[in-house]
Design a protein around this motif. Structure first.
Motif, PDB file in Angstrom:
ATOM      1  N   ALA A 220      79.084 -14.077  32.369  1.00 54.32           N
ATOM      2  CA  ALA A 220      79.878 -13.547  33.485  1.00 54.32           C
ATOM      3  C   ALA A 220      78.977 -13.344  34.690  1.00 54.32           C
ATOM      4  O   ALA A 220      77.799 -12.996  34.548  1.00 54.32           O
ATOM      5  CB  ALA A 220      80.543 -12.230  33.094  1.00 54.32           C
ATOM      6  N   ARG A 221      79.528 -13.557  35.855  1.00 52.16           N
ATOM      7  CA  ARG A 221      78.768 -13.356  37.088  1.00 52.16           C
ATOM      8  C   ARG A 221      78.730 -11.874  37.448  1.00 52.16           C
ATOM      9  O   ARG A 221      79.721 -11.155  37.291  1.00 52.16           O
ATOM     10  CB  ARG A 221      79.393 -14.157  38.227  1.00 52.16           C
ATOM     11  CG  ARG A 221      78.527 -14.200  39.479  1.00 52.16           C
ATOM     12  CD  ARG A 221      79.089 -15.127  40.550  1.00 52.16           C
ATOM     13  NE  ARG A 221      80.280 -14.562  41.152  1.00 52.16           N
ATOM     14  CZ  ARG A 221      81.505 -15.037  40.978  1.00 52.16           C
ATOM     15  NH1 ARG A 221      81.703 -16.079  40.175  1.00 52.16           N
ATOM     16  NH2 ARG A 221      82.539 -14.479  41.565  1.00 52.16           N
TER      17      ARG A 221
ATOM     18  N   CYS B   3      75.395  -7.728  29.506  1.00 48.27           N
ATOM     19  CA  CYS B   3      76.138  -6.579  30.035  1.00 48.27           C
ATOM     20  C   CYS B   3      76.065  -5.456  29.003  1.00 48.27           C
ATOM     21  O   CYS B   3      76.296  -5.676  27.817  1.00 48.27           O
ATOM     22  CB  CYS B   3      77.592  -6.965  30.303  1.00 48.27           C
ATOM     23  SG  CYS B   3      78.643  -5.576  30.779  1.00 48.27           S
ATOM     24  N   GLU B   4      75.748  -4.258  29.475  1.00 49.56           N
ATOM     25  CA  GLU B   4      75.595  -3.132  28.557  1.00 49.56           C
ATOM     26  C   GLU B   4      76.927  -2.684  27.970  1.00 49.56           C
ATOM     27  O   GLU B   4      76.960  -1.933  27.002  1.00 49.56           O
ATOM     28  CB  GLU B   4      74.911  -1.964  29.279  1.00 49.56           C
ATOM     29  CG  GLU B   4      73.477  -2.296  29.688  1.00 49.56           C
ATOM     30  CD  GLU B   4      72.840  -1.188  30.504  1.00 49.56           C
ATOM     31  OE1 GLU B   4      73.588  -0.477  31.218  1.00 49.56           O
ATOM     32  OE2 GLU B   4      71.609  -1.011  30.426  1.00 49.56           O
ATOM     33  N   THR B   5      78.027  -3.154  28.536  1.00 45.00           N
ATOM     34  CA  THR B   5      79.355  -2.766  28.047  1.00 45.00           C
ATOM     35  C   THR B   5      79.977  -3.831  27.153  1.00 45.00           C
ATOM     36  O   THR B   5      80.367  -3.566  26.021  1.00 45.00           O
ATOM     37  CB  THR B   5      80.298  -2.469  29.232  1.00 45.00           C
ATOM     38  OG1 THR B   5      79.736  -1.444  30.038  1.00 45.00           O
ATOM     39  CG2 THR B   5      81.672  -2.018  28.734  1.00 45.00           C
ATOM     40  N   CYS B   6      80.075  -5.062  27.654  1.00 47.17           N
ATOM     41  CA  CYS B   6      80.784  -6.108  26.898  1.00 47.17           C
ATOM     42  C   CYS B   6      79.853  -7.116  26.231  1.00 47.17           C
ATOM     43  O   CYS B   6      80.326  -7.968  25.476  1.00 47.17           O
ATOM     44  CB  CYS B   6      81.758  -6.841  27.818  1.00 47.17           C
ATOM     45  SG  CYS B   6      80.957  -7.850  29.108  1.00 47.17           S
ATOM     46  N   ARG B   7      78.542  -7.048  26.535  1.00 42.39           N
ATOM     47  CA  ARG B   7      77.524  -7.920  25.946  1.00 42.39           C
ATOM     48  C   ARG B   7      77.584  -9.363  26.440  1.00 42.39           C
ATOM     49  O   ARG B   7      76.878 -10.222  25.912  1.00 42.39           O
ATOM     50  CB  ARG B   7      77.581  -7.914  24.403  1.00 42.39           C
ATOM     51  CG  ARG B   7      77.517  -6.551  23.782  1.00 42.39           C
ATOM     52  CD  ARG B   7      76.339  -5.737  24.259  1.00 42.39           C
ATOM     53  NE  ARG B   7      75.054  -6.364  23.918  1.00 42.39           N
ATOM     54  CZ  ARG B   7      73.876  -5.948  24.376  1.00 42.39           C
ATOM     55  NH1 ARG B   7      73.817  -4.928  25.242  1.00 42.39           N
ATOM     56  NH2 ARG B   7      72.765  -6.557  24.010  1.00 42.39           N
TER      57      ARG B   7
ATOM     58  N   SER C  90      81.763  -9.193  36.156  1.00 44.38           N
ATOM     59  CA  SER C  90      83.063  -9.824  36.438  1.00 44.38           C
ATOM     60  C   SER C  90      83.873 -10.043  35.167  1.00 44.38           C
ATOM     61  O   SER C  90      85.059 -10.337  35.240  1.00 44.38           O
ATOM     62  CB  SER C  90      82.868 -11.156  37.165  1.00 44.38           C
ATOM     63  OG  SER C  90      82.142 -12.062  36.344  1.00 44.38           O
ATOM     64  N   GLY C  91      83.234  -9.900  34.002  1.00 44.52           N
ATOM     65  CA  GLY C  91      83.959 -10.084  32.745  1.00 44.52           C
ATOM     66  C   GLY C  91      84.734  -8.861  32.324  1.00 44.52           C
ATOM     67  O   GLY C  91      85.903  -8.947  31.961  1.00 44.52           O
ATOM     68  N   CYS C  92      84.080  -7.678  32.376  1.00 50.03           N
ATOM     69  CA  CYS C  92      84.749  -6.435  31.942  1.00 50.03           C
ATOM     70  C   CYS C  92      85.001  -5.471  33.086  1.00 50.03           C
ATOM     71  O   CYS C  92      85.621  -4.431  32.892  1.00 50.03           O
ATOM     72  CB  CYS C  92      83.921  -5.749  30.853  1.00 50.03           C
ATOM     73  SG  CYS C  92      82.295  -5.169  31.418  1.00 50.03           S
ATOM     74  N   ARG C  93      84.485  -5.790  34.304  1.00 47.55           N
ATOM     75  CA  ARG C  93      84.673  -4.981  35.516  1.00 47.55           C
ATOM     76  C   ARG C  93      84.008  -3.607  35.429  1.00 47.55           C
ATOM     77  O   ARG C  93      84.356  -2.698  36.184  1.00 47.55           O
ATOM     78  CB  ARG C  93      86.161  -4.803  35.854  1.00 47.55           C
ATOM     79  CG  ARG C  93      86.983  -6.071  35.909  1.00 47.55           C
ATOM     80  CD  ARG C  93      86.351  -7.181  36.704  1.00 47.55           C
ATOM     81  NE  ARG C  93      86.076  -6.812  38.087  1.00 47.55           N
ATOM     82  CZ  ARG C  93      85.530  -7.625  38.982  1.00 47.55           C
ATOM     83  NH1 ARG C  93      85.171  -8.842  38.619  1.00 47.55           N
ATOM     84  NH2 ARG C  93      85.307  -7.223  40.218  1.00 47.55           N
TER      85      ARG C  93
ATOM     86  N   THR D 218      84.227 -13.482  20.385  1.00 49.54           N
ATOM     87  CA  THR D 218      84.973 -12.220  20.344  1.00 49.54           C
ATOM     88  C   THR D 218      85.620 -11.863  21.679  1.00 49.54           C
ATOM     89  O   THR D 218      86.677 -11.239  21.714  1.00 49.54           O
ATOM     90  CB  THR D 218      84.041 -11.069  19.921  1.00 49.54           C
ATOM     91  OG1 THR D 218      82.927 -10.992  20.834  1.00 49.54           O
ATOM     92  CG2 THR D 218      83.512 -11.276  18.515  1.00 49.54           C
ATOM     93  N   LYS D 219      84.990 -12.267  22.780  1.00 45.47           N
ATOM     94  CA  LYS D 219      85.492 -11.893  24.103  1.00 45.47           C
ATOM     95  C   LYS D 219      86.221 -13.027  24.828  1.00 45.47           C
ATOM     96  O   LYS D 219      86.867 -12.797  25.843  1.00 45.47           O
ATOM     97  CB  LYS D 219      84.327 -11.427  24.991  1.00 45.47           C
ATOM     98  CG  LYS D 219      83.528 -10.271  24.423  1.00 45.47           C
ATOM     99  CD  LYS D 219      84.353  -8.996  24.381  1.00 45.47           C
ATOM    100  CE  LYS D 219      83.509  -7.831  23.892  1.00 45.47           C
ATOM    101  NZ  LYS D 219      84.299  -6.575  23.803  1.00 45.47           N
TER     102      LYS D 219
END
Length: 269
Positions: free
Chosen positions: A194-195, A224-228, A202-205, A188-189
């Motif tokens: 992501a680092r 990541c709590e935002t983009c998973r 670094s994936g969704c900033r 999906t992304k």
């Protein structure tokens, strides 16, 4: 944590493989379009060449018709002049002069149109010569593109096969739950890992909570709590701290002054 865990390294490499496979697959799909574009340019060039040949023949036929009409009007004008010499009254003479004037006017008009046709043919002859040159260049270019595409296609397929083989070796080395999360997020992304850097993903900033940031720095991998995306911290990417500059010494300072400064720092005096 001094270095990445082995499983994290596998995931990072797996993502690099997946991204490169996607890039190569897209490049492979684009190769036929390069040939198709060159073929269309050549086809358009040949079509224009055919059109120019038809236009040149039409202009040539038009000039032949102009010549016939001009010859006909000249014959009429000559005949009317002969009749004018034998005219017996003013009315007859005026009518003959009118016919002569009309014939001469038509001759002038037809000669002008013939000149326009000749100029048009000259322009088309030059365009046709350019079209023939272009056709040769496009034919040569198409051959070069086909050869290049053939080489690139073989190269891309070999690279994709090599990456696919490495991918199949890596995937079984990763925990099934972690691999499933990676695949799900990547679908999906676009990327599944992501680092974490500068307390951001670094994936969704988006920012990372301090507690999660500390866990990541301790070597834990977390979503990541935002983009998973799976987050990891790489200590090798941590900027090194600037070296401390040595204490400046005043010129002419005595040993006692230096010692006194040191005692003052220790006692706080």
């Amino acid at each position: 944590m001094e270095k990445l865990s082995e499983e994290t390294q596998f995931l990072v490499r797996l993502q690099a493989i997946e991204l490169e496979r996607i890039r190569l697959t897209a490049a492979l799909k684009k190769l036929p379009s390069d040939i198709a574009h060159a073929e269309k340019l050549l086809s358009d060039g040949r079509k224009r060449l055919t059109e120019l040949d038809a236009l040149l023949k039409r202009e040539e036929l038009s000039r032949a018709n102009y010549e016939l009409e001009i010859a006909g009007h000249r014959i009429k004008a000559a005949r009317f002049r002969g009749q004018l010499d034998t005219a017996t009254n003013t009315t007859q003479a005026t009518a003959l002069e009118h016919e002569i004037g009309f014939a001469e006017k038509e001759i002038g008009r037809l000669e002008d149109e013939e000149l326009v046709s000749m100029e048009a043919s000259e322009r088309m002859d030059q365009e046709r010569a350019d079209a023939v040159t272009l056709e040769g260049k496009l034919t040569e270019t198409l051959g070069l593109i086909r050869a290049r595409v053939g080489e690139q296609e073989l190269e891309f397929r070999e690279e994709i096969a090599s990456l696919t083989a490495e991918r199949e070796v890596l995937r079984p080395k990763i925990t099934s739950d972690l691999l499933a999360q990676f695949d799900r997020t990547a679908s999906t992304k676009g990327t599944g890992i992501a680092r974490a850097e500068g307390q951001q993903c670094s994936g969704c900033r988006m920012g990372i909570r301090p507690q999660v940031w500390n866990q990541l720095r301790d070597g834990t991998i977390l979503p990541c709590e935002t983009c998973r995306r799976i987050l990891y911290y790489d200590p090798a990417m941590e900027p090194s701290a600037p070296a401390k500059s040595p204490q400046s010494v005043k010129p002419g300072a005595t040993a006692g002054e230096l010692g006194g400064s040191s005692i003052q720092r220790r006692t706080g005096v």
